[in-house]
Design an enzyme around this catalytic site. Sequence first.
Site, PDB file in Angstrom:
ATOM      1  N   TYR A  53     -24.400  36.436   9.447  1.00 23.77           N
ATOM      2  CA  TYR A  53     -25.260  35.319   9.550  1.00 23.77           C
ATOM      3  C   TYR A  53     -26.314  35.427   8.181  1.00 23.77           C
ATOM      4  O   TYR A  53     -26.581  34.552   7.461  1.00 23.77           O
ATOM      5  CB  TYR A  53     -26.325  35.462  10.812  1.00 23.77           C
ATOM      6  N   CYS A  61     -36.238  37.434  20.195  1.00 20.78           N
ATOM      7  CA  CYS A  61     -36.124  38.926  20.389  1.00 20.78           C
ATOM      8  C   CYS A  61     -35.027  39.091  21.567  1.00 20.78           C
ATOM      9  O   CYS A  61     -34.606  38.324  22.346  1.00 20.78           O
ATOM     10  CB  CYS A  61     -37.447  39.058  21.121  1.00 20.78           C
ATOM     11  N   ARG A 114     -23.988  33.657   5.801  1.00 16.70           N
ATOM     12  CA  ARG A 114     -23.870  31.952   5.979  1.00 16.70           C
ATOM     13  C   ARG A 114     -25.460  31.438   5.650  1.00 16.70           C
ATOM     14  O   ARG A 114     -25.609  30.571   5.047  1.00 16.70           O
ATOM     15  CB  ARG A 114     -23.823  31.581   7.411  1.00 16.70           C
ATOM     16  N   HIS A 146     -26.693  23.891  19.485  1.00 18.83           N
ATOM     17  CA  HIS A 146     -26.619  25.445  19.284  1.00 18.83           C
ATOM     18  C   HIS A 146     -27.589  26.169  18.548  1.00 18.83           C
ATOM     19  O   HIS A 146     -27.284  27.303  17.911  1.00 18.83           O
ATOM     20  CB  HIS A 146     -25.002  25.420  18.450  1.00 18.83           C
ATOM     21  N   ASN A 197     -13.773  11.256  10.392  1.00 21.42           N
ATOM     22  CA  ASN A 197     -13.353  12.485  10.310  1.00 21.42           C
ATOM     23  C   ASN A 197     -12.275  12.391   9.182  1.00 21.42           C
ATOM     24  O   ASN A 197     -11.776  11.266   9.175  1.00 21.42           O
ATOM     25  CB  ASN A 197     -12.710  13.119  11.521  1.00 21.42           C
TER      26      ASN A 197
HETATM   27  C1  BV8 Z   1     -20.648  27.438  27.458  1.00 24.48           C
HETATM   28  C2  BV8 Z   1     -23.059  28.339  17.086  1.00 24.48           C
HETATM   29  C3  BV8 Z   1     -21.041  27.883  29.703  1.00 24.48           C
HETATM   30  C4  BV8 Z   1     -22.445  29.713  16.523  1.00 24.48           C
HETATM   31  C5  BV8 Z   1     -21.395  27.275  18.298  1.00 24.48           C
HETATM   32  C6  BV8 Z   1     -13.941  31.158  27.353  1.00 24.48           C
HETATM   33  C7  BV8 Z   1     -15.107  32.035  27.709  1.00 24.48           C
HETATM   34  C8  BV8 Z   1     -16.236  31.434  27.324  1.00 24.48           C
HETATM   35  C9  BV8 Z   1     -16.502  30.261  27.335  1.00 24.48           C
HETATM   36  C10 BV8 Z   1     -15.421  29.423  26.935  1.00 24.48           C
HETATM   37  C11 BV8 Z   1     -14.198  29.965  26.954  1.00 24.48           C
HETATM   38  N1  BV8 Z   1     -13.232  29.035  26.774  1.00 24.48           N
HETATM   39  C12 BV8 Z   1     -14.024  27.836  26.565  1.00 24.48           C
HETATM   40  C13 BV8 Z   1     -14.976  28.198  26.437  1.00 24.48           C
HETATM   41  C14 BV8 Z   1     -16.333  27.142  26.391  1.00 24.48           C
HETATM   42  C15 BV8 Z   1     -16.631  27.401  24.780  1.00 24.48           C
HETATM   43  C16 BV8 Z   1     -15.677  26.607  24.065  1.00 24.48           C
HETATM   44  O1  BV8 Z   1     -15.938  25.673  23.861  1.00 24.48           O
HETATM   45  N2  BV8 Z   1     -14.931  27.343  23.199  1.00 24.48           N
HETATM   46  C17 BV8 Z   1     -13.748  26.804  22.654  1.00 24.48           C
HETATM   47  C18 BV8 Z   1     -13.788  27.621  20.960  1.00 24.48           C
HETATM   48  C19 BV8 Z   1     -12.630  26.696  23.279  1.00 24.48           C
HETATM   49  N3  BV8 Z   1     -17.867  27.011  24.949  1.00 24.48           N
HETATM   50  C20 BV8 Z   1     -19.123  27.941  24.925  1.00 24.48           C
HETATM   51  O2  BV8 Z   1     -18.854  28.966  25.139  1.00 24.48           O
HETATM   52  C21 BV8 Z   1     -20.359  27.226  25.020  1.00 24.48           C
HETATM   53  N4  BV8 Z   1     -21.099  27.445  26.201  1.00 24.48           N
HETATM   54  O3  BV8 Z   1     -19.562  26.765  27.659  1.00 24.48           O
HETATM   55  O4  BV8 Z   1     -21.481  27.967  28.469  1.00 24.48           O
HETATM   56  C22 BV8 Z   1     -20.090  29.008  29.803  1.00 24.48           C
HETATM   57  C23 BV8 Z   1     -21.080  30.333  29.817  1.00 24.48           C
HETATM   58  C24 BV8 Z   1     -20.187  31.425  30.078  1.00 24.48           C
HETATM   59  C25 BV8 Z   1     -18.678  31.255  30.327  1.00 24.48           C
HETATM   60  C26 BV8 Z   1     -18.133  29.992  30.238  1.00 24.48           C
HETATM   61  C27 BV8 Z   1     -18.962  28.905  30.077  1.00 24.48           C
HETATM   62  C28 BV8 Z   1     -21.215  27.639  24.122  1.00 24.48           C
HETATM   63  C29 BV8 Z   1     -20.601  26.926  22.712  1.00 24.48           C
HETATM   64  C30 BV8 Z   1     -21.540  27.115  21.396  1.00 24.48           C
HETATM   65  C31 BV8 Z   1     -20.630  27.932  20.487  1.00 24.48           C
HETATM   66  N5  BV8 Z   1     -21.642  28.102  19.225  1.00 24.48           N
HETATM   67  N6  BV8 Z   1     -22.307  27.383  16.886  1.00 24.48           N
HETATM   68  C32 BV8 Z   1     -22.612  29.754  15.150  1.00 24.48           C
HETATM   69  O5  BV8 Z   1     -22.581  28.625  14.432  1.00 24.48           O
HETATM   70  O6  BV8 Z   1     -22.370  30.952  14.442  1.00 24.48           O
HETATM   71  S1  BV8 Z   1     -20.197  26.371  18.236  1.00 24.48           S
HETATM   72  C33 BV8 Z   1     -19.639  26.437  16.533  1.00 24.48           C
HETATM   73  O7  BV8 Z   1     -18.369  25.222  16.678  1.00 24.48           O
HETATM   74  C34 BV8 Z   1     -20.474  25.451  15.652  1.00 24.48           C
HETATM   75  O8  BV8 Z   1     -21.630  25.298  16.176  1.00 24.48           O
HETATM   76  C35 BV8 Z   1     -19.724  24.181  15.233  1.00 24.48           C
HETATM   77  O9  BV8 Z   1     -20.581  23.413  14.934  1.00 24.48           O
HETATM   78  C36 BV8 Z   1     -18.902  23.931  16.499  1.00 24.48           C
HETATM   79  C37 BV8 Z   1     -17.898  23.198  16.614  1.00 24.48           C
HETATM   80  O10 BV8 Z   1     -17.143  23.135  15.587  1.00 24.48           O
HETATM   81  P1  BV8 Z   1     -17.165  21.982  14.324  1.00 24.48           P
HETATM   82  O11 BV8 Z   1     -18.425  21.598  14.283  1.00 24.48           O
HETATM   83  O12 BV8 Z   1     -16.455  20.695  15.000  1.00 24.48           O
HETATM   84  O13 BV8 Z   1     -16.746  22.504  13.258  1.00 24.48           O
HETATM   85  P2  BV8 Z   1     -14.931  22.632  12.949  1.00 24.48           P
HETATM   86  O14 BV8 Z   1     -15.064  23.560  11.614  1.00 24.48           O
HETATM   87  O15 BV8 Z   1     -14.180  23.150  14.010  1.00 24.48           O
HETATM   88  O16 BV8 Z   1     -14.494  21.201  12.516  1.00 24.48           O
HETATM   89  C38 BV8 Z   1     -14.875  20.643  11.537  1.00 24.48           C
HETATM   90  C39 BV8 Z   1     -14.410  19.191  11.509  1.00 24.48           C
HETATM   91  O17 BV8 Z   1     -14.808  18.341  10.383  1.00 24.48           O
HETATM   92  C40 BV8 Z   1     -12.927  19.173  11.541  1.00 24.48           C
HETATM   93  O18 BV8 Z   1     -12.577  17.995  12.536  1.00 24.48           O
HETATM   94  C41 BV8 Z   1     -12.628  18.491   9.968  1.00 24.48           C
HETATM   95  O19 BV8 Z   1     -11.594  17.629  10.070  1.00 24.48           O
HETATM   96  C42 BV8 Z   1     -13.749  17.753   9.960  1.00 24.48           C
HETATM   97  N7  BV8 Z   1     -14.312  17.449   8.394  1.00 24.48           N
HETATM   98  C43 BV8 Z   1     -14.112  18.496   7.389  1.00 24.48           C
HETATM   99  N8  BV8 Z   1     -14.530  18.007   6.303  1.00 24.48           N
HETATM  100  C44 BV8 Z   1     -14.760  16.577   6.632  1.00 24.48           C
HETATM  101  C45 BV8 Z   1     -14.891  16.488   7.983  1.00 24.48           C
HETATM  102  N9  BV8 Z   1     -15.438  15.436   8.511  1.00 24.48           N
HETATM  103  C46 BV8 Z   1     -15.788  14.271   7.624  1.00 24.48           C
HETATM  104  N10 BV8 Z   1     -16.261  14.453   6.453  1.00 24.48           N
HETATM  105  C47 BV8 Z   1     -15.816  15.823   5.801  1.00 24.48           C
HETATM  106  N11 BV8 Z   1     -16.028  15.828   4.531  1.00 24.48           N
HETATM  107 ZN    ZN Z   2     -39.998  41.156  21.597  1.00 24.55          ZN
END
Ligand code: BV8
Ligand code: ZN
Length: 259
Positions: free
Chosen positions: A75, A137, A78, A129, A227
């Site tokens: 972090y 904390c 980043r 997010h 996109n």
């Molecule tokens: C939840 C903070 C209920 C972190 C982020 C198994 C176990 C547990 C959970 C799961 C599981 N399987 C699935 C899940 C659910 C999981 C999930 O969805 N996983 C995915 C990977 C399958 N979700 C969660 O866990 C969420 N919570 O479900 O709670 C729960 C609770 C317990 C158990 C089960 C469920 C929480 C999700 C939040 C995670 N935190 N961010 C950090 O940043 O350090 S998410 C992270 O990915 C970022 O926030 C980011 O924004 C987000 C999505 O990614 P994108 O923004 O889309 O970025 P990416 O690089 O992928 O894509 C970029 C895009 O831009 C591409 O399409 C590209 O083509 C395009 N692009 C590039 N350049 C350009 C462009 N477009 C236009 N112009 C350009 N120039």
């Molecule tokens: Zn504290």
Amino acid sequence: MADLASDALRAAVGRARGLLRDAARVVVLTGAGVSAESGVPTFRGPGGLWKNYRAEDLATPGAFTRDPRLVWEWYGWRRSIVQQCVPNAAHVALAGAADRRVFRIVKQNVDGLHVEAAQSPAAQPLELHGSLFRMRCTRCTARRADRDVIDATSLETLPRCTACGALARPDIVWFGESLDANVLGEAMELASHADACLVVGTSALVHPAAGLADLTRRAGGAVIEVNVADTPLTNDATISLRGPAAVLVPELLAPDSDA
Ligand code: BV8
Ligand code: ZN
């Protein structure tokens, strides 16, 4: 209009402009792609890796419990990148539209560039997010804004809670953690009542954020995607525009007189 690659794209942008102009209520969902042209690495694209770790490996409660130093190092890295980045034309155009009309920005990113581009409270994004520049904390409820350099050289130098002295963590929603119920509820409310959902720069892989556009579509609203590549949303989108956010978003949102 900027140099839009083809007549087909130009025509599609014209149609999308019309849908947005006619929409009384617009919700915008942005992902890492909206900040790509500001120099912020996306998660799943080139440069998104760090020391060969994937976000899913590090942005989890388990990773932080196992090795808080490594996660804070990531972090800190980043933060150092994002602090050199400035909002691009897409952030500015989105903030401008939010000043002029019923237009709410819902962001997945934690980079703070929408916050920086906002000129008014109306343009302040809903942060699904969390933020790179807030920490909370691991023991009490204290949280604070913070832009300092993270010293992750040892466990002793990691950020501490100023209220109780316990280890602090990024105020960010990790994989496997639930989003803030009020924030998610507001985002779902906005999406379900929007006449148009503009989806900018997200791979639409992360839920529940990726499901928001579907709520608009199922309620009869239009979904417009910007996109550089296809995503799982593309097939269901009313219009999907291929091109960079910093070029297409200003085109979509320029007030008619400036078109
Ligand atoms: C939840 C903070 C209920 C972190 C982020 C198994 C176990 C547990 C959970 C799961 C599981 N399987 C699935 C899940 C659910 C999981 C999930 O969805 N996983 C995915 C990977 C399958 N979700 C969660 O866990 C969420 N919570 O479900 O709670 C729960 C609770 C317990 C158990 C089960 C469920 C929480 C999700 C939040 C995670 N935190 N961010 C950090 O940043 O350090 S998410 C992270 O990915 C970022 O926030 C980011 O924004 C987000 C999505 O990614 P994108 O923004 O889309 O970025 P990416 O690089 O992928 O894509 C970029 C895009 O831009 C591409 O399409 C590209 O083509 C395009 N692009 C590039 N350049 C350009 C462009 N477009 C236009 N112009 C350009 N120039
Ligand atoms: Zn504290």
